[in-house]
Design a protein around this motif. Structure first.
Motif, PDB file in Angstrom:
ATOM      1  N   VAL A 454       0.838  -1.204   0.000  1.00  0.00           N
ATOM      2  CA  VAL A 454       0.000   0.000   0.000  1.00  0.00           C
ATOM      3  C   VAL A 454       0.868   1.247   0.000  1.00  0.00           C
ATOM      4  CG1 VAL A 454      -1.635   1.360   1.378  1.00  0.00           C
ATOM      5  CG2 VAL A 454      -2.015  -1.094   1.074  1.00  0.00           C
ATOM      6  N   MET A 455       1.928   1.235   0.780  1.00  0.00           N
ATOM      7  CA  MET A 455       2.846   2.378   0.823  1.00  0.00           C
ATOM      8  C   MET A 455       3.492   2.616  -0.534  1.00  0.00           C
ATOM      9  SD  MET A 455       4.557   1.495   4.499  1.00  0.00           S
ATOM     10  CE  MET A 455       5.955   2.562   4.209  1.00  0.00           C
ATOM     11  N   GLU A 456       3.894   1.539  -1.205  1.00  0.00           N
ATOM     12  CA  GLU A 456       4.503   1.679  -2.530  1.00  0.00           C
ATOM     13  C   GLU A 456       3.526   2.320  -3.517  1.00  0.00           C
ATOM     14  OE1 GLU A 456       5.665  -2.205  -3.726  1.00  0.00           O
ATOM     15  OE2 GLU A 456       7.392  -2.313  -2.376  1.00  0.00           O
ATOM     16  N   ILE A 457       2.281   1.890  -3.469  1.00  0.00           N
ATOM     17  CA  ILE A 457       1.284   2.425  -4.399  1.00  0.00           C
ATOM     18  C   ILE A 457       0.996   3.891  -4.081  1.00  0.00           C
ATOM     19  CG2 ILE A 457      -1.085   2.190  -5.239  1.00  0.00           C
ATOM     20  CD1 ILE A 457      -0.868  -0.815  -4.557  1.00  0.00           C
ATOM     21  N   LEU A 458       0.890   4.226  -2.801  1.00  0.00           N
ATOM     22  CA  LEU A 458       0.685   5.627  -2.419  1.00  0.00           C
ATOM     23  C   LEU A 458       1.831   6.494  -2.933  1.00  0.00           C
ATOM     24  CD1 LEU A 458      -0.678   5.267   1.225  1.00  0.00           C
ATOM     25  CD2 LEU A 458      -1.745   6.671  -0.541  1.00  0.00           C
ATOM     26  N   ALA A 459       3.065   6.042  -2.702  1.00  0.00           N
ATOM     27  CA  ALA A 459       4.234   6.815  -3.141  1.00  0.00           C
ATOM     28  C   ALA A 459       4.225   6.993  -4.659  1.00  0.00           C
ATOM     29  CB  ALA A 459       5.518   6.121  -2.685  1.00  0.00           C
ATOM     30  N   ARG A 460       3.911   5.930  -5.365  1.00  0.00           N
ATOM     31  CA  ARG A 460       3.899   5.994  -6.828  1.00  0.00           C
ATOM     32  C   ARG A 460       2.808   6.925  -7.356  1.00  0.00           C
ATOM     33  NH1 ARG A 460       1.851   0.680  -9.018  1.00  0.00           N
ATOM     34  NH2 ARG A 460      -0.169   1.765  -8.937  1.00  0.00           N
ATOM     35  N   GLU A 461       1.591   6.758  -6.840  1.00  0.00           N
ATOM     36  CA  GLU A 461       0.454   7.525  -7.351  1.00  0.00           C
ATOM     37  C   GLU A 461       0.513   8.991  -6.945  1.00  0.00           C
ATOM     38  OE1 GLU A 461      -1.936   6.352  -9.477  1.00  0.00           O
ATOM     39  OE2 GLU A 461      -0.664   4.555  -9.550  1.00  0.00           O
ATOM     40  N   LEU A 462       1.079   9.272  -5.766  1.00  0.00           N
ATOM     41  CA  LEU A 462       1.178  10.652  -5.292  1.00  0.00           C
ATOM     42  C   LEU A 462       2.497  11.308  -5.708  1.00  0.00           C
ATOM     43  CD1 LEU A 462      -0.271  10.223  -1.665  1.00  0.00           C
ATOM     44  CD2 LEU A 462      -1.469  11.006  -3.725  1.00  0.00           C
ATOM     45  N   ASN A 463       3.380  10.498  -6.305  1.00  0.00           N
ATOM     46  CA  ASN A 463       4.676  10.991  -6.761  1.00  0.00           C
ATOM     47  C   ASN A 463       5.479  11.600  -5.615  1.00  0.00           C
ATOM     48  OD1 ASN A 463       6.692  11.407  -8.689  1.00  0.00           O
ATOM     49  ND2 ASN A 463       5.947  13.472  -9.196  1.00  0.00           N
ATOM     50  N   ILE A 464       5.565  10.822  -4.535  1.00  0.00           N
ATOM     51  CA  ILE A 464       6.335  11.250  -3.359  1.00  0.00           C
ATOM     52  C   ILE A 464       7.280  10.126  -2.957  1.00  0.00           C
ATOM     53  CG2 ILE A 464       4.545  12.813  -2.478  1.00  0.00           C
ATOM     54  CD1 ILE A 464       3.735  10.618  -0.500  1.00  0.00           C
ATOM     55  N   PRO A 465       8.366  10.438  -2.222  1.00  0.00           N
ATOM     56  CA  PRO A 465       9.244   9.383  -1.721  1.00  0.00           C
ATOM     57  C   PRO A 465       8.506   8.511  -0.709  1.00  0.00           C
ATOM     58  CG  PRO A 465      10.284  11.546  -1.551  1.00  0.00           C
ATOM     59  CD  PRO A 465       8.848  11.780  -1.861  1.00  0.00           C
ATOM     60  N   MET A 466       8.920   7.260  -0.575  1.00  0.00           N
ATOM     61  CA  MET A 466       8.309   6.356   0.406  1.00  0.00           C
ATOM     62  C   MET A 466       8.381   6.943   1.819  1.00  0.00           C
ATOM     63  SD  MET A 466       7.182   3.186  -0.596  1.00  0.00           S
ATOM     64  CE  MET A 466       7.764   1.872   0.474  1.00  0.00           C
ATOM     65  N   GLU A 467       9.468   7.684   2.086  1.00  0.00           N
ATOM     66  CA  GLU A 467       9.645   8.255   3.433  1.00  0.00           C
ATOM     67  C   GLU A 467       8.598   9.307   3.773  1.00  0.00           C
ATOM     68  OE1 GLU A 467      13.721   6.939   1.980  1.00  0.00           O
ATOM     69  OE2 GLU A 467      11.938   7.919   1.153  1.00  0.00           O
ATOM     70  N   GLU A 468       7.862   9.801   2.772  1.00  0.00           N
ATOM     71  CA  GLU A 468       6.839  10.814   3.029  1.00  0.00           C
ATOM     72  C   GLU A 468       5.442  10.222   3.174  1.00  0.00           C
ATOM     73  OE1 GLU A 468       6.929  14.125   0.377  1.00  0.00           O
ATOM     74  OE2 GLU A 468       9.107  14.409   0.573  1.00  0.00           O
ATOM     75  N   VAL A 469       5.321   8.908   3.006  1.00  0.00           N
ATOM     76  CA  VAL A 469       4.023   8.252   3.204  1.00  0.00           C
ATOM     77  C   VAL A 469       3.731   8.190   4.698  1.00  0.00           C
ATOM     78  CG1 VAL A 469       2.706   6.122   2.922  1.00  0.00           C
ATOM     79  CG2 VAL A 469       4.234   6.907   1.097  1.00  0.00           C
ATOM     80  N   THR A 470       2.530   8.599   5.080  1.00  0.00           N
ATOM     81  CA  THR A 470       2.164   8.631   6.506  1.00  0.00           C
ATOM     82  C   THR A 470       0.986   7.712   6.794  1.00  0.00           C
ATOM     83  OG1 THR A 470       0.581  10.449   6.271  1.00  0.00           O
ATOM     84  CG2 THR A 470       2.891  11.040   6.679  1.00  0.00           C
ATOM     85  N   ARG A 471       0.829   7.410   8.044  1.00  0.00           N
ATOM     86  CA  ARG A 471      -0.327   6.616   8.464  1.00  0.00           C
ATOM     87  C   ARG A 471      -1.561   7.490   8.617  1.00  0.00           C
ATOM     88  NH1 ARG A 471      -1.825   1.834   9.898  1.00  0.00           N
ATOM     89  NH2 ARG A 471      -3.460   1.482  11.439  1.00  0.00           N
TER      90      ARG A 471
END
Length: 494
Positions: A454-471
């Motif tokens: 889920v984190m990978e998909i969020l990062a990809r779709e939002l065009n952000i680094p994985m480190e910026e994905v939040t809960r």
């Protein structure tokens, strides 16, 4: 920061704010909904029993008694149109002693006076013929066939999603810092937030446990909210079939007590406790509270296996010192509307409250805003396809149109990549929001398998680094960096 202009501002995007937003979207007015959370639903609309109450609990003549049965009827008429899950399972209030039967008769009388259809008292034996796992100690029960189990996440999303389809604008992570008044403090002119000013002549206060604080910003000290915490257990789906309906014990002054029910997604839910606390944001469970939940639940349904619990949670109810909902339009400042203290049966009552308050606003505040019908209003909306509940033929057809629906992300709940991407397209920006929209992470492993994907998909779709994905937005980052980088920082290789 920019200044935005609207006709109506709704503070709070829970079930109350969402249903009001949808009612307002029937009119050609500019509406903004502001919520300080990073995803909807949050607060009590997120953490509750998922019960659409029949309407027998509340004293005739109160606002609760008036709105609850009406809200029940609205949900039952709208769940297909707005595509949220609602199971018409009915509810039981159980008596364990002769003196409690008198209370069942009181509830029966209240239910009939409140207009609740088909309520009746049945024997304990009749109850067990319908629900074999019910306690042998139950001697009688009040049966209310119009009680329902709802997916409360889907319901909030449905009302807000449809409101947005019809022109309402939603602003998350937007905290109201002050309500702005005209000179002389006679008229509302908008609100100041951490994202700038939102100007509007009408402000609706639907801020849940913080609604009394919002009211005090305009000088209204007519009510105080006392947060009341409720702890819950959720078990694996394999024991969700222990009961078909919603079970209550006879209520006390503290509330409706510990309940047991099969959720809209067929887990078993137990809770809540009812504990006053000062903190309006702390939602941690306690060992003492969870012990109370288990004891109360097993009193109703003795075979409940505690080892099948997959998670616990707690929610805060906005308990007003008035003892009833706080609904009204202030005379001063002109344009300020309270829809506060909407505790149980608040979730049930919300759509009826929304219809009522919008009609009042149209009548009493027509000097501020002209409410012309929105001729482009679309009443229907569709939820993201629920892949787990589709037939194999339906799954194949969906995957043929979009191959991402052939990629399973969450094994526990059979959630696909297509569903996650669609949730992001509709506004999900956090891991928790994806879970709310799709149930990815809601199963037995609680995200242990699907979380990284889920984190990978969020990062990809939002065009952000994985480190910026939040809960949950803000500083709740799931990652702080790469393991290799942190290992080198703490070693002699640095």
């Amino acid at each position: 920061m920019s200044t935005r202009y609207y006709d109506v501002i709704v503070i709070g995007g829970g079930i109350v704010g969402s249903t009001i937003a949808r009612e307002l979207s029937r009119y050609d007015v500019r509406v903004a909904v502001l919520d300080k959370a990073s995803e909807l639903p949050s607060g009590a609309s997120r953490a509750n029993s998922g019960m659409v109450h029949a309407g027998y609990d509340d004293k005739p003549g109160t606002m609760k008694a008036y709105f609850c049965p009406k809200g029940n009827a609205i949900y039952r008429s709208l769940y297909e149109e707005l595509d949220f899950t609602l199971n018409k399972v009915g509810s039981y209030v159980c008596a364990f002693a002769e003196e409690e039967i008198a209370h069942l008769n009181l509830l029966l009388d209240q239910g009939r006076k409140n207009g609740v259809p088909s309520v009746e008292i049945i024997s304990g034996d009749e109850l067990r013929s319908r629900e074999p796992n019910a306690s042998k100690e139950i001697i009688a029960a009040l049966w209310a066939p119009t009680g329902c189990i709802i997916n409360n996440f889907e319901a909030v999303l449905a009302f807000m999603d449809n409101a947005q389809q019809n022109g309402v604008e939603l602003f998350l992570e937007t905290e109201v810092l002050d309500v702005l008044l005209s000179q002389g403090e006679k008229q509302v002119v908008g609100v100041n937030t951490n994202k700038g000013m939102f100007l509007a002549p009408i402000v609706i206060n639907a801020a849940g446990v913080h609604s009394d604080r919002i009211a005090r910003m305009v000088g209204d000290e007519s009510f105080v909210i006392h947060p009341r915490r409720g702890d819950y257990f959720i078990t694996d789906k394999y024991v969700g079939n222990l009961v078909k309906s919603f079970f209550f014990a006879c209520p006390s002054e503290a509330g409706k007590g510990i309940t047991v029910a099969s959720t809209a997604d067929h887990n078993l839910l137990m809770g809540p406790t009812s504990i006053f606390q000062v903190d309006r944001d702390k939602t941690a469970t306690t060992a003492e509270g969870l012990k109370q939940v288990i004891e109360g639940a097993r009193r109703l349904i003795p075979p409940i296996p505690v080892n099948m619990a997959i998670t616990t949670f707690a929610g805060l109810r906005a308990d007003p010192d008035t003892g009833d909902f706080v609904i009204g339009i202030l005379k001063k400042p002109h344009g300020f509307v309270n829809v506060a203290g909407i505790k149980s049966p608040g979730f049930t009552s919300a759509p009826a409250i929304a219809q009522h308050i919008v009609e009042r606003i149209k009548d009493e505040l027509k000097d501020l805003v002209e409410f012309k019908p929105n001729r482009k209003f679309v009443p229907e909306r569709k939820h993201i396809p629920r892949f787990a509940y589709l037939t194999m033929e339906e799954r194949s057809a969906l995957a043929e149109k979009d191959p991402r629906y052939a990629q399973i992300v969450c094994r526990c709940e059979s959630v696909t990549e297509g569903q996650v991407v669609e949730a992001i397209r509709r506004g999900a920006r956090t891991v928790a929001a994806v879970k709310i929209w799709t149930r990815a992470g809601a199963g037995r492993c609680q995200g242990g398998f699907c979380g990284p994907r889920v984190m990978e998909i969020l990062a990809r779709e939002l065009n952000i680094p994985m480190e910026e994905v939040t809960r949950h937005g803000g500083h709740s980052r799931m990652l702080v960096g790469k393991t290799k980088e942190y290992w080198f920082r703490g070693s002699d290789h640095e």
